[in-house]
Design a protein around this motif. Structure first.
Motif, PDB file in Angstrom:
ATOM      1  N   ARG A 100     -35.141 -23.839  48.843  1.00 31.80           N
ATOM      2  CA  ARG A 100     -34.333 -22.768  49.424  1.00 31.80           C
ATOM      3  C   ARG A 100     -33.683 -21.917  48.359  1.00 31.80           C
ATOM      4  N   LEU A 101     -33.543 -20.643  48.649  1.00 27.07           N
ATOM      5  CA  LEU A 101     -32.632 -19.800  47.868  1.00 27.07           C
ATOM      6  C   LEU A 101     -31.509 -19.400  48.816  1.00 27.07           C
ATOM      7  N   ASP A 102     -30.292 -19.300  48.286  1.00 27.74           N
ATOM      8  CA  ASP A 102     -29.160 -18.883  49.119  1.00 27.74           C
ATOM      9  C   ASP A 102     -29.419 -17.484  49.681  1.00 27.74           C
ATOM     10  N   LYS A 103     -28.684 -17.176  50.730  1.00 22.92           N
ATOM     11  CA  LYS A 103     -28.862 -15.876  51.383  1.00 22.92           C
ATOM     12  C   LYS A 103     -28.769 -14.712  50.374  1.00 22.92           C
ATOM     13  N   ASP A 104     -27.825 -14.806  49.451  1.00 24.13           N
ATOM     14  CA  ASP A 104     -27.632 -13.683  48.526  1.00 24.13           C
ATOM     15  C   ASP A 104     -28.402 -13.811  47.226  1.00 24.13           C
ATOM     16  N   THR A 105     -29.129 -14.907  47.053  1.00 22.32           N
ATOM     17  CA  THR A 105     -29.942 -15.050  45.845  1.00 22.32           C
ATOM     18  C   THR A 105     -31.239 -14.262  46.028  1.00 22.32           C
ATOM     19  N   THR A 106     -31.669 -13.630  44.942  1.00 22.22           N
ATOM     20  CA  THR A 106     -32.914 -12.846  44.977  1.00 22.22           C
ATOM     21  C   THR A 106     -33.962 -13.534  44.087  1.00 22.22           C
ATOM     22  N   VAL A 131     -35.745 -21.145  36.620  1.00 19.15           N
ATOM     23  CA  VAL A 131     -34.985 -20.272  35.716  1.00 19.15           C
ATOM     24  C   VAL A 131     -34.340 -19.143  36.508  1.00 19.15           C
ATOM     25  N   TYR A 132     -33.032 -18.997  36.323  1.00 19.65           N
ATOM     26  CA  TYR A 132     -32.250 -17.991  37.055  1.00 19.65           C
ATOM     27  C   TYR A 132     -31.549 -17.064  36.070  1.00 19.65           C
ATOM     28  N   LEU A 133     -31.400 -15.826  36.469  1.00 20.07           N
ATOM     29  CA  LEU A 133     -30.550 -14.907  35.738  1.00 20.07           C
ATOM     30  C   LEU A 133     -29.269 -14.761  36.563  1.00 20.07           C
ATOM     31  N   TYR A 181     -27.764 -28.113  46.738  1.00 18.94           N
ATOM     32  CA  TYR A 181     -27.156 -26.992  47.470  1.00 18.94           C
ATOM     33  C   TYR A 181     -26.205 -26.188  46.569  1.00 18.94           C
ATOM     34  N   HIS A 182     -26.426 -24.893  46.460  1.00 20.26           N
ATOM     35  CA  HIS A 182     -25.573 -23.990  45.666  1.00 20.26           C
ATOM     36  C   HIS A 182     -25.426 -24.458  44.212  1.00 20.26           C
ATOM     37  N   GLN A 183     -26.453 -25.140  43.713  1.00 21.39           N
ATOM     38  CA  GLN A 183     -26.268 -25.807  42.432  1.00 21.39           C
ATOM     39  C   GLN A 183     -25.831 -24.893  41.286  1.00 21.39           C
ATOM     40  N   VAL A 184     -26.544 -23.796  41.087  1.00 19.46           N
ATOM     41  CA  VAL A 184     -26.234 -22.953  39.925  1.00 19.46           C
ATOM     42  C   VAL A 184     -24.866 -22.293  40.119  1.00 19.46           C
ATOM     43  N   ARG A 185     -24.608 -21.813  41.323  1.00 17.23           N
ATOM     44  CA  ARG A 185     -23.292 -21.200  41.587  1.00 17.23           C
ATOM     45  C   ARG A 185     -22.169 -22.205  41.340  1.00 17.23           C
ATOM     46  N   ARG A 186     -22.400 -23.439  41.760  1.00 17.83           N
ATOM     47  CA  ARG A 186     -21.353 -24.457  41.596  1.00 17.83           C
ATOM     48  C   ARG A 186     -21.172 -24.836  40.132  1.00 17.83           C
ATOM     49  N   ALA A 197     -24.205 -12.187  41.043  1.00 14.67           N
ATOM     50  CA  ALA A 197     -25.620 -12.034  41.426  1.00 14.67           C
ATOM     51  C   ALA A 197     -26.404 -13.182  40.814  1.00 14.67           C
ATOM     52  N   LEU A 198     -27.393 -13.654  41.574  1.00 10.01           N
ATOM     53  CA  LEU A 198     -28.246 -14.745  41.086  1.00 10.01           C
ATOM     54  C   LEU A 198     -29.682 -14.393  41.439  1.00 10.01           C
ATOM     55  N   HIS A 199     -30.533 -14.446  40.426  1.00  7.58           N
ATOM     56  CA  HIS A 199     -31.913 -14.003  40.594  1.00  7.58           C
ATOM     57  C   HIS A 199     -32.829 -15.045  39.970  1.00  7.58           C
TER      58      HIS A 199
HETATM   59  N1  URA Z   1     -28.590 -22.306  42.872  1.00  2.00           N
HETATM   60  C1  URA Z   1     -27.746 -21.659  43.698  1.00  2.00           C
HETATM   61  O1  URA Z   1     -26.532 -21.816  43.604  1.00  2.00           O
HETATM   62  N2  URA Z   1     -28.266 -20.858  44.626  1.00  2.00           N
HETATM   63  C2  URA Z   1     -29.577 -20.627  44.776  1.00  2.00           C
HETATM   64  O2  URA Z   1     -29.990 -19.856  45.635  1.00  2.00           O
HETATM   65  C3  URA Z   1     -30.449 -21.312  43.907  1.00  2.00           C
HETATM   66  C4  URA Z   1     -29.929 -22.148  42.963  1.00  2.00           C
END
Ligand code: URA
Length: 234
Positions: A100-106, A131-133, A181-186, A197-199
């Motif tokens: 999954r990608l979060d609703k606002d992740t591109t 890999v995310y920007l 869940y929400h790993q990178v944001r967290r 922004a998360l891409h």
């Molecule tokens: N990590 C996040 O927090 N959100 C995503 O959509 C993907 C990875």
């Protein structure tokens, strides 16, 4: 598989509709007219319906440039979902999002009919790199890099060591091998950064095609697909 079952899976009509098509001689397989709905055919064979070529493959794997604002879900009563952005044939073949990608992740979202491939790509055991920007509100500092490398303690688990590469004050490239869940944001929040922004740029060996625009999809090439399969020992 049965010809009528194949046509139904390809979204060409209900079982009785496609049986009618077949009986009236509208269908050829491998250049040969077939009027028997139960005839055994090979998915992927050359298929025409009313003289039009139809791609008869039932296994498909696509990449999508997921836009912001759509849910990674098979369906939702209120919000738009990534499924609505797929070519109709992929919906009838039951292409499913890989993770999954979060609703606002591109960015890069894979969708596939291949359950085993999907399962292996998201399995934490396999440590497939994503890999995310990330763009954040407060400036990155060098200590963020070491904190990510050590493995950040979050409220309910400790994240595995991750790579944070500072691109500029407010932008960093983050590589993780798990997908909670929400790993990178967290993880960013644990360092005091709110994500603006998360891409997603890459999943394993696969990069988002720069020719795709938000909301667009394309099938993987043979080379991309075999690279992806190799990455998960398939
Ligand atoms: N990590 C996040 O927090 N959100 C995503 O959509 C993907 C990875």
């Amino acid at each position: 598989m049965r010809l009528d079952a194949l046509l139904t899976r390809l979204g060409l009509g209900s079982r009785s509709e496609v049986q009618r098509l077949i009986r009236r001689g509208a269908v050829t397989v491998g250049g040969r007219g077939i009027r028997v709905p139960g005839e055994n055919v090979q998915p992927g064979a050359l298929l025409t319906v009313d003289g039009q070529a139809v791609d008869s493959r039932v296994e498909r794997t696509l990449m999508m440039y997921k836009p912001a604002g759509v849910l990674t879900a098979a369906r939702d009563p209120k919000a738009a979902t990534v499924m609505e952005l797929l070519p109709p044939v992929c919906t009838s073949l039951e292409c499913m999002p890989v993770g999954r990608l979060d609703k606002d992740t591109t960015g890069l979202l894979l969708l596939t009919t291949d359950g085993e491939l999907a399962h292996r790509l998201i399995s934490p055991k396999r440590e497939i790199r994503k890999v995310y920007l990330a763009t954040v509100d407060t400036p990155f500092i060098p200590e963020d890099v070491s904190a990510f490398a050590q493995g950040l303690a979050l409220s309910d688990f400790t994240a595995k060591p991750a790579l944070l590469e500072i691109v500029d004050e407010h932008t960093a490239r983050v590589t993780v091998t798990e997908g909670k869940y929400h790993q990178v944001r967290r993880m960013l929040a644990a360092r005091g950064h709110d994500t603006l922004a998360l891409h997603r740029e890459r999943v394993g060996p696969l990069a988002l095609d720069p020719a795709l625009r938000p909301g667009e999809t394309r099938e993987l090439t043979e080379t991309e697909l075999s690279g992806l399969r190799q990455a998960v020992d398939l």
